[in-house]
Structures are given as structure tokens and as C-alpha cells.
Design a protein around this motif. Structure first.
Motif, PDB file in Angstrom:
ATOM      1  N   ARG A  91       9.316  -0.046   4.301  1.00 30.61           N
ATOM      2  CA  ARG A  91      10.637   0.491   4.645  1.00 30.61           C
ATOM      3  C   ARG A  91      10.735   1.979   4.303  1.00 30.61           C
ATOM      4  O   ARG A  91      11.395   2.742   5.013  1.00 30.61           O
ATOM      5  CB  ARG A  91      11.735  -0.293   3.924  1.00 30.61           C
ATOM      6  CG  ARG A  91      12.066  -1.618   4.601  1.00 30.61           C
ATOM      7  CD  ARG A  91      13.383  -2.171   4.093  1.00 30.61           C
ATOM      8  NE  ARG A  91      13.760  -3.373   4.824  1.00 30.61           N
ATOM      9  CZ  ARG A  91      13.504  -4.611   4.430  1.00 30.61           C
ATOM     10  NH1 ARG A  91      12.829  -4.805   3.301  1.00 30.61           N
ATOM     11  NH2 ARG A  91      13.885  -5.652   5.139  1.00 30.61           N
ATOM     12  N   PHE A  92      10.097   2.397   3.214  1.00 29.62           N
ATOM     13  CA  PHE A  92      10.096   3.820   2.857  1.00 29.62           C
ATOM     14  C   PHE A  92       9.448   4.641   3.962  1.00 29.62           C
ATOM     15  O   PHE A  92       9.914   5.737   4.299  1.00 29.62           O
ATOM     16  CB  PHE A  92       9.348   4.049   1.538  1.00 29.62           C
ATOM     17  CG  PHE A  92      10.056   3.507   0.318  1.00 29.62           C
ATOM     18  CD1 PHE A  92      11.329   2.969   0.413  1.00 29.62           C
ATOM     19  CD2 PHE A  92       9.448   3.546  -0.914  1.00 29.62           C
ATOM     20  CE1 PHE A  92      11.978   2.471  -0.706  1.00 29.62           C
ATOM     21  CE2 PHE A  92      10.082   3.049  -2.045  1.00 29.62           C
ATOM     22  CZ  PHE A  92      11.357   2.509  -1.942  1.00 29.62           C
ATOM     23  N   ASP A  93       8.373   4.103   4.532  1.00 31.02           N
ATOM     24  CA  ASP A  93       7.720   4.791   5.659  1.00 31.02           C
ATOM     25  C   ASP A  93       8.658   4.870   6.859  1.00 31.02           C
ATOM     26  O   ASP A  93       8.787   5.920   7.498  1.00 31.02           O
ATOM     27  CB  ASP A  93       6.439   4.052   6.054  1.00 31.02           C
ATOM     28  CG  ASP A  93       5.219   4.525   5.289  1.00 31.02           C
ATOM     29  OD1 ASP A  93       5.204   5.699   4.880  1.00 31.02           O
ATOM     30  OD2 ASP A  93       4.287   3.731   5.093  1.00 31.02           O
ATOM     31  N   ARG A  94       9.321   3.746   7.159  1.00 33.64           N
ATOM     32  CA  ARG A  94      10.223   3.728   8.320  1.00 33.64           C
ATOM     33  C   ARG A  94      11.387   4.700   8.109  1.00 33.64           C
ATOM     34  O   ARG A  94      11.775   5.413   9.046  1.00 33.64           O
ATOM     35  CB  ARG A  94      10.760   2.316   8.556  1.00 33.64           C
ATOM     36  CG  ARG A  94       9.767   1.389   9.223  1.00 33.64           C
ATOM     37  CD  ARG A  94      10.468   0.262   9.970  1.00 33.64           C
ATOM     38  NE  ARG A  94      11.272  -0.565   9.093  1.00 33.64           N
ATOM     39  CZ  ARG A  94      10.822  -1.634   8.452  1.00 33.64           C
ATOM     40  NH1 ARG A  94       9.549  -1.991   8.561  1.00 33.64           N
ATOM     41  NH2 ARG A  94      11.631  -2.350   7.699  1.00 33.64           N
ATOM     42  N   MET A  95      11.941   4.713   6.906  1.00 29.99           N
ATOM     43  CA  MET A  95      13.049   5.626   6.618  1.00 29.99           C
ATOM     44  C   MET A  95      12.612   7.079   6.779  1.00 29.99           C
ATOM     45  O   MET A  95      13.325   7.895   7.357  1.00 29.99           O
ATOM     46  CB  MET A  95      13.588   5.385   5.203  1.00 29.99           C
ATOM     47  CG  MET A  95      14.330   4.073   5.036  1.00 29.99           C
ATOM     48  SD  MET A  95      14.928   3.810   3.342  1.00 29.99           S
ATOM     49  CE  MET A  95      16.302   4.988   3.285  1.00 29.99           C
ATOM     50  N   THR A  96      11.420   7.385   6.272  1.00 27.60           N
ATOM     51  CA  THR A  96      10.908   8.758   6.366  1.00 27.60           C
ATOM     52  C   THR A  96      10.654   9.141   7.820  1.00 27.60           C
ATOM     53  O   THR A  96      11.033  10.234   8.269  1.00 27.60           O
ATOM     54  CB  THR A  96       9.621   8.895   5.534  1.00 27.60           C
ATOM     55  OG1 THR A  96       9.894   8.545   4.180  1.00 27.60           O
ATOM     56  CG2 THR A  96       9.087  10.319   5.595  1.00 27.60           C
ATOM     57  N   ALA A 148      21.515   1.713   4.895  1.00 28.51           N
ATOM     58  CA  ALA A 148      21.071   3.070   5.239  1.00 28.51           C
ATOM     59  C   ALA A 148      21.209   3.286   6.740  1.00 28.51           C
ATOM     60  O   ALA A 148      20.295   2.969   7.509  1.00 28.51           O
ATOM     61  CB  ALA A 148      19.635   3.281   4.784  1.00 28.51           C
ATOM     62  N   ASP A 149      22.353   3.812   7.166  1.00 32.95           N
ATOM     63  CA  ASP A 149      22.593   4.004   8.597  1.00 32.95           C
ATOM     64  C   ASP A 149      23.092   5.410   8.936  1.00 32.95           C
ATOM     65  O   ASP A 149      23.549   5.659  10.035  1.00 32.95           O
ATOM     66  CB  ASP A 149      23.607   2.960   9.103  1.00 32.95           C
ATOM     67  CG  ASP A 149      24.930   3.000   8.338  1.00 32.95           C
ATOM     68  OD1 ASP A 149      25.153   3.951   7.563  1.00 32.95           O
ATOM     69  OD2 ASP A 149      25.748   2.072   8.517  1.00 32.95           O
ATOM     70  N   ASP A 150      23.008   6.333   7.969  1.00 34.60           N
ATOM     71  CA  ASP A 150      23.512   7.693   8.168  1.00 34.60           C
ATOM     72  C   ASP A 150      22.427   8.672   7.727  1.00 34.60           C
ATOM     73  O   ASP A 150      21.997   8.669   6.575  1.00 34.60           O
ATOM     74  CB  ASP A 150      24.797   7.891   7.344  1.00 34.60           C
ATOM     75  CG  ASP A 150      25.376   9.289   7.499  1.00 34.60           C
ATOM     76  OD1 ASP A 150      24.834  10.088   8.291  1.00 34.60           O
ATOM     77  OD2 ASP A 150      26.370   9.596   6.812  1.00 34.60           O
TER      78      ASP A 150
END
Length: 371
Positions: free
Chosen positions: A201-206, A183-185
């Protein structure tokens, strides 16, 4: 695709390979130093040919050089099995990975892959089994060995799907460890299955602005915040804002939980951080995840990835990236000719017209009569 060409079909199919990048990489990685016979270019063409013809062993590949037209194409009239094996095990797979990524960038450009479109990117992995006796470096169970192909697939409109990023690890590697790499885009929507569940990770992505859609396990702890009203006639059973996780291990952000039934009547709990789309749109997005399952099934069935020619880590990686290059070349032929043929049909026609003039193959996959 250039319609006025004197190339044979194989040469035309091979033509998207970036010759400048190829030569630069060969020089940088010093791949042709002390090589007198089997150059890197000859090797690449020979092993692409092997994938097209579904050749199952180095013995059979060596014997295929009895063909005069193949000899002419790769500038080689014979090669021993030991030479093929040494080259396969000794070539740095970075070369084929770079060629694969370059072909992906060409597909991006030809499918109008722009920031105006938010494509779906599907993340998943597939374990490729290996013989434990010959591949002890890849042991992951008491009696099994294997490598894992972590893949990101672009799913766009008009049925165009193609691999965009690939990482090879041993089968021991957990899928969750690859999520941040994949997930880099931020200009897309990531879809993945339960193997990537990680609330932190879901928190970080959000927080970092990444959008995702995945499926929760049945035993996930959920606290409902509010219900969203569903339109009449929807197939979605419920649409809620929720907090996921226990007091000791929970996500800090609010997420959206949808309950839907799949085609087999199973209840699915879908979780996403997108609140701007309708429940039906979210549900349809998750259905697209099957595209990557079909891709893995396709390459295992039709691109001869189950049988490897070598036993080293590099040999395995070289085979996998060559397979991905073959698929991308098929997709580029499909796009260039605006063909409605499936990649399997394009591959079959190519095998049948391999050494014939390119226009015969091009007209066939375009659906035009051959004069």
C-alpha cells in the motif's frame, strides 16, 4: 455567529445543523413515516441534549422530559423508554453521518481550508468495548465484544483539530483494511501509526501521489541507500534514504527513514515519502499524531460514549455519530466566536446556560463581561 438573536443557548448551538439537508434526508430515508410522537427532529435534539448532560440511560433521558424548557424545545412532554429504544434502534445512521459530514464542510470553510494549505490528516482507530451477552454480533474475542471507530482527524495551525471522516466496523476489522478508504485526498499529509504498516500500500500511495508519515517496527528489514547531512543542533539522530522489506516482500520505492527519540527516551524509526521537508519538520509532524489520541480520550471522558443506549448495530452507530456532531458543533462555536476557550469549557458554559438567552453564552465563551 449571529450576535442579535432571540434563541436560547441550545438553539444557537444547534443552529449550524443544515435544516434543508436534514429535512431532505428524513424524507428520502422515510424516517418519519407512521411517526406520531417522536419525530426525527425531536429525537436528534433530545439525544444531543443527552450528550451535553452526560445522561447515562434511556430511563434517565425519559425522566429528563419533566423539564418544561426541554419539552418546549423538542415539542414533546413525555416519552416512554420503549419508544426511545425502538426509535434509536430503527433510525438509519446515514442521516447522522450526513449531518456530521456537512458540519465538517462548514468547519473546512471557516478555517480557510484551501488547496493553498497542506494540512496534516491523522488516521487512527479506537475500540469501544461492548457487553458480549447483549452484543454477540460484535464478538471479536472469546469473552469480549466491541466496535471500532476508524477516524481521520484534521490537524491545522492555531490548535484547531476536528474529526473529518469516521467509519464504524466491528472490532475484528484490521486497521490496514481501512487505509485506502481513509486516504482519499492528495492535498494533505497523512500521519498514522504502525497498525497501518503495509509495504504494498505504501508503494501504491507513493505512485498515486499521496504523502504519508508513519513508524516502522523495530524488526523491519532496512537497506540503506544514502545518508542525508543533518544540521547542527537537531534532535534527529539520523536521516537516510532507504529500501524497506525483505527480498520476498519489499517496497519498490525509495523512502526516507528518520531516527528520533520520543519524550520518554524511546527510539522511533519514522518512514515517509516526503523528501522536500527538513528532518526537524518531519519529526514535528509525527508528534502531532498525539492529537488523535487526545481526541479519543476526550470523547470517551466527556461525551459519554462508553455507555450505549441500544444493542443493535444501528443504535451503536447512531450514538457515535451524534457524539461526533456534538464535538463539531462545539468547534463551530469556538471558530465563530474566535474564542480561546477549549471545547470542554465551551461545553460546560453551554450546560450552565442551556435555556438562557444565547447572548449570555456567546459573551461568556468570547471572554466578555455579561451585562
Amino acid at each position: 455567529m449571529d450576535k442579535i438573536t432571540r434563541k436560547n443557548s441550545f438553539g444557537q448551538w444547534f443552529s449550524p445543523i443544515n435544516s434543508h439537508l436534514f429535512e431532505e434526508q428524513v424524507k428520502t430515508l422515510k424516517l418519519d413515516f407512521y411517526t406520531k410522537k417522536l419525530t426525527t427532529e425531536s429525537f436528534l435534539k433530545l439525544f444531543l441534549f443527552a450528550q451535553l448532560q452526560e445522561i447515562e440511560s434511556l430511563h434517565a433521558l425519559s425522566d429528563s422530559l419533566f423539564n418544561d424548557q426541554l419539552q418546549k424545545e423538542i415539542n414533546l412532554d413525555s416519552i416512554s423508554i420503549s419508544q426511545l429504544s425502538r426509535r434509536l434502534n430503527g433510525l438509519n445512521p446515514d442521516l447522522f453521518q450526513r449531518l456530521f459530514l456537512d458540519l465538517v464542510s462548514q468547519i473546512h470553510a471557516k478555517t480557510h481550508y484551501t488547496k493553498l494549505v497542506m494540512p496534516l490528516k491523522i488516521i487512527d482507530s479506537s475500540t469501544l468495548p461492548l457487553n458480549l451477552t447483549n452484543h454477540r454480533w460484535a464478538k471479536f474475542r472469546k469473552t469480549k465484544a466491541g466496535v471500532k471507530l476508524h477516524l481521520r482527524l484534521v490537524f491545522m495551525e492555531k490548535g484547531i483539530s476536528y474529526p473529518e471522516k469516521a467509519i464504524m466496523t466491528t472490532a475484528k476489522e484490521h486497521d490496514r483494511n481501512q487505509l485506502e478508504i481513509m486516504a482519499d485526498d492528495k492535498e494533505c499529509m497523512y500521519v498514522f501509526d504502525r497498525g497501518y504498516l503495509d509495504y504494498e500500500r505504501f508503494d501504491r500511495m507513493t505512485d498515486d501521489g499521496f504523502f504519508f508519515l508513519t513508524r516502522l517496527r523495530k524488526n523491519a528489514v532496512i537497506r540503506e541507500v544514502c545518508d542525508f547531512k543533518l544540521p547542527e543542533g537537531t534532535t534527529v539522530l539520523s536521516d537516510q534514504m532507504v529500501i524497506i522489506g525483505t527480498i520476498q516482500n519489499r517496497a519498490e520505492n525509495y523512502f526516507r527513514l528518520l531516527k528520533v527519540m520520543d519524550s520518554k527516551g524511546n527510539l522511533l524509526h519514522l518512514i515517509t515519502n516526503r523528501f522536500d521537508l527538513s528532518a526537524e519538520e518531519i519529526s514535528e509532524m509525527y508528534k502531532s499524531r498525539w492529537a488523535i489520541e487526545l481526541f479519543f480520550k476526550w470523547i470517551k471522558q466527556h461525551l459519554n460514549i462508553k455507555k450505549f443506549y441500544g444493542q443493535s448495530d444501528w443504535a451503536i452507530q447512531n450514538k457515535v455519530f451524534i457524539v461526533l456532531i456534538v464535538f463539531c458543533l462545539h468547534v463551530l462555536a469556538q471558530i465563530e466566536t474566535k474564542s480561546k476557550r477549549k471545547t470542554l469549557q465551551i461545553s460546560r458554559y453551554l450546560r450552565a446556560a442551556l435555556w438562557k438567552p444565547a447572548h449570555i453564552w456567546l459573551r461568556k465563551i468570547e471572554g466578555k463581561a455579561i451585562p
